[in-house]
Design a protein around this motif. Structure first.
Motif, PDB file in Angstrom:
ATOM      1  N   VAL A 332       0.836  -1.112   0.077  1.00  0.00           N
ATOM      2  CA  VAL A 332       0.042   0.165   0.076  1.00  0.00           C
ATOM      3  C   VAL A 332       0.805   1.195  -0.069  1.00  0.00           C
ATOM      4  O   VAL A 332       0.672   2.176  -0.672  1.00  0.00           O
ATOM      5  CB  VAL A 332      -1.121  -0.131   1.320  1.00  0.00           C
ATOM      6  N   GLN A 333       1.851   1.381   0.921  1.00  0.00           N
ATOM      7  CA  GLN A 333       2.665   2.520   1.087  1.00  0.00           C
ATOM      8  C   GLN A 333       3.626   2.701  -0.537  1.00  0.00           C
ATOM      9  O   GLN A 333       3.593   3.801  -0.616  1.00  0.00           O
ATOM     10  CB  GLN A 333       3.629   2.396   2.024  1.00  0.00           C
ATOM     11  N   SER A 335       2.401   1.877  -3.232  1.00  0.00           N
ATOM     12  CA  SER A 335       1.443   2.354  -4.255  1.00  0.00           C
ATOM     13  C   SER A 335       1.140   3.786  -4.265  1.00  0.00           C
ATOM     14  O   SER A 335       1.008   4.531  -4.945  1.00  0.00           O
ATOM     15  CB  SER A 335       0.039   1.691  -3.988  1.00  0.00           C
ATOM     16  N   ARG A 364       1.544  -6.301   3.819  1.00  0.00           N
ATOM     17  CA  ARG A 364       0.915  -6.207   2.472  1.00  0.00           C
ATOM     18  C   ARG A 364      -0.730  -6.748   2.477  1.00  0.00           C
ATOM     19  O   ARG A 364      -0.745  -7.603   3.131  1.00  0.00           O
ATOM     20  CB  ARG A 364       1.769  -7.261   1.511  1.00  0.00           C
ATOM     21  N   LEU A 372      -6.065   0.194  -6.929  1.00  0.00           N
ATOM     22  CA  LEU A 372      -5.923   0.939  -5.618  1.00  0.00           C
ATOM     23  C   LEU A 372      -5.105   2.199  -5.904  1.00  0.00           C
ATOM     24  O   LEU A 372      -5.551   3.324  -5.365  1.00  0.00           O
ATOM     25  CB  LEU A 372      -4.885   0.002  -4.837  1.00  0.00           C
ATOM     26  N   TRP A 376      -6.031   6.460  -4.588  1.00  0.00           N
ATOM     27  CA  TRP A 376      -5.219   7.287  -4.024  1.00  0.00           C
ATOM     28  C   TRP A 376      -5.142   8.658  -4.852  1.00  0.00           C
ATOM     29  O   TRP A 376      -4.977   9.664  -4.352  1.00  0.00           O
ATOM     30  CB  TRP A 376      -3.619   6.978  -3.856  1.00  0.00           C
ATOM     31  N   THR A 397      -0.496   6.075   7.335  1.00  0.00           N
ATOM     32  CA  THR A 397      -0.792   4.570   7.407  1.00  0.00           C
ATOM     33  C   THR A 397      -0.886   3.929   8.795  1.00  0.00           C
ATOM     34  O   THR A 397       0.124   4.328   9.498  1.00  0.00           O
ATOM     35  CB  THR A 397      -0.042   3.965   6.303  1.00  0.00           C
ATOM     36  N   VAL A 406      -5.720   4.056   5.527  1.00  0.00           N
ATOM     37  CA  VAL A 406      -4.858   5.059   4.962  1.00  0.00           C
ATOM     38  C   VAL A 406      -5.741   6.064   5.097  1.00  0.00           C
ATOM     39  O   VAL A 406      -6.912   6.245   5.018  1.00  0.00           O
ATOM     40  CB  VAL A 406      -4.665   4.787   3.578  1.00  0.00           C
ATOM     41  N   TYR A 452     -12.234  -4.331  -2.979  1.00  0.00           N
ATOM     42  CA  TYR A 452     -11.433  -4.615  -1.985  1.00  0.00           C
ATOM     43  C   TYR A 452     -12.348  -5.142  -0.628  1.00  0.00           C
ATOM     44  O   TYR A 452     -11.703  -5.592   0.228  1.00  0.00           O
ATOM     45  CB  TYR A 452     -10.492  -3.471  -1.739  1.00  0.00           C
TER      46      TYR A 452
END
Length: 475
Positions: A332-333, A335, A364, A372, A376, A397, A406, A452
């Motif tokens: 995620v971070q 991304s 993860r 995703l 963002w 996060t 997030v 998701y």
């Protein structure tokens, strides 16, 4: 100019031979028509209108000759063709059987036509006394309802795809612009590399200097992608490295340090150059390294931009064909970090400070979903639009139970209370006309909740609006 529709009243028995040429009445006998008494024989020239959508008078029609077209108008005035009927067919039974109070569609005449019009009361008498006619009418009705449902489903899918396409064009602009900027910067770097290389070539290099450049080059070639730093960590590292580079006489230290820090390099990685090169050549040696590392970074940006374009195109294809995705893991971070890079020009344009509060070793996601990065992009794009010049956006996060969370917050004026219930509605936007499509948060919600199986919520007050996304670590 539309022609004039005329009609005459005539006994149904007189039309028996003509009616038996049609599908519904093909098995009828004279006794079956006894309940009809008189019917209306209609003569309609091409271009005329038999009835309009919304008319309260419903009838059952039998087309003896000619051709007619049935259409339905949508809420925004769009016209959907439902059927083109030929001689021998009948229509009008669906609204009667469904108990409609008015005509759900319009009927216009394509070719000069002759029709039999049977009023509602006579139609129901016919249905109750003539099994042969009743069977044909019910079969027609079933086919028409099925056809209409299919058309409706296709139309809704096209509308959804049109909505998605509008959002897609909006989303493609960011990676396209990022790739273009990176390619332009890459051209400048190549020019700088060539100039520095020629200067170094004109100066005889010692074996130690050659070995140092070779080691630095090899390290750049073997560069691994580093974990994204938080804003405070990155700022401290850049400041410390800038001070050291300036202390040893390196030109453009303020420009070089962020490149080295972004690539994960520290002071110890480049100290060989300090010892191997005299002050006159040290700047060239390290700026040569900086240009080389910058090129790798720019190539990565171009690759990520093109991957983003591909991801968006694949998402549309999978949406259209309802494809299934393979299970994979998502950082995620990483991304978020990639999206921040793609939107960097927007932050700079409004002089917005981005503060990253990343949790070390964030788990993860294990998922089969995609899109995703689009989440963002939409949230950050909205935060940029809402922020004043010189404002601040915080991206944080954390882990909460079995979810990766997030938060994206801005220092804008906030969302007015009267708009908060509609914020995730498609086409709803508070932005000026021509600026927002009203699709971003709708798409974001569908990706988070639908793909998701997560949640998205927000809090808002003047000076602090935060959207929080919660994503299950595993499905």
């Amino acid at each position: 100019m539309e022609g004039q529709v005329t009609s005459e009243t005539i006994s149904a028995q007189e039309l028996l031979s003509q009616l038996r040429e049609t599908a519904v009445f093909s098995q009828s006998q004279a006794a079956d028509l006894a309940c009809l008494d008189d019917v209306e024989l209609v003569h309609a020239p091409a271009g005329s209108l038999l009835f309009e959508q919304g008319e309260p008078r419903l009838s059952f029609w039998v087309l003896l000759g000619g051709q007619v077209k049935v259409t339905k108008a949508g809420s925004k005035g769009e016209i959907t063709p439902l059927a083109v009927l030929q001689a021998g067919e009948s229509f009008g039974e669906v609204p009667l059987m469904l108990g409609s109070e008015c005509a759900p569609a319009s009927c216009s005449v394509v070719e000069d036509s002759t029709l039999v019009r049977i009023e509602a009361d006579a139609f129901w008498r016919l249905m109750s006394t003539c099994p042969a006619v009743r069977g044909g009418v019910l079969a027609n009705m079933a086919r028409r309802i099925e056809t209409y449902q299919t058309l409706t489903q296709q139309r809704e899918k096209l509308i959804s795809l049109g909505t998605l396409a509008a959002g897609l064009m909006h989303e493609l602009n960011n990676p396209g612009a990022a790739a273009k900027r990176a390619a332009s910067q890459l051209r400048e770097n190549m020019t700088q590399l060539q100039e520095i290389s020629l200067r170094l070539t004109d100066t005889p290099l010692t074996q130690e200097q050659k070995s140092c450049l070779r080691d630095l080059q090899q390290a750049a070639f073997n560069q691994q992608k580093n974990a994204a730093l938080g804003s405070l960590e990155q700022s401290d590292a850049e400041e410390a490295l800038t001070e050291w580079l300036e202390s040893i006489g390196v030109m453009n230290a303020w420009k070089l340090a962020p490149i080295l820090v972004a690539a994960g390099w520290v002071r110890d990685d480049i100290q060989c150059a300090q010892y191997a090169f005299p002050p006159a050549l040290l700047s060239d040696a390290l700026n040569w390294l900086g240009a080389l590392l910058s090129n790798f970074h720019l190539l990565t940006t171009i690759e990520e931009s093109l991957s983003r374009v591909t991801e968006l195109v694949i998402a549309v294809k999978k949406y259209a064909w309802d494809g299934k995705n393979k299970e994979h893991q998502v950082d995620v971070q990483d991304s978020i970090h990639s999206t921040l890079i793609l939107l960097g020009h927007k932050f700079r344009h409004k002089q917005i400070v981005v503060e990253k509060r990343f949790t070390p070793e964030l788990p993860r996601l294990t998922t089969s979903a995609t899109g995703l990065s689009q989440v963002w992009t939409n949230l950050l794009d909205n935060a940029i639009d809402a922020s004043p010049d010189g404002g601040k956006i915080v991206v944080r996060t954390w882990v909460e139970r079995n979810q990766v969370c997030v938060g994206v917050s801005d220092t804008g004026p906030g969302i007015p209370p009267e708009h908060r219930e509609r914020i995730f509605e498609p086409f709803f936007t508070t932005k000026p006309a021509g600026v927002g499509t009203g699709l971003g948060l709708d798409i974001t919600y569908r990706i988070v909740a639908g793909s998701y199986h997560g949640q998205i919520e927000f809090t808002s007050e003047p000076g602090n609006t935060e959207f929080i996304v919660r994503l299950p670590i595993s499905e």
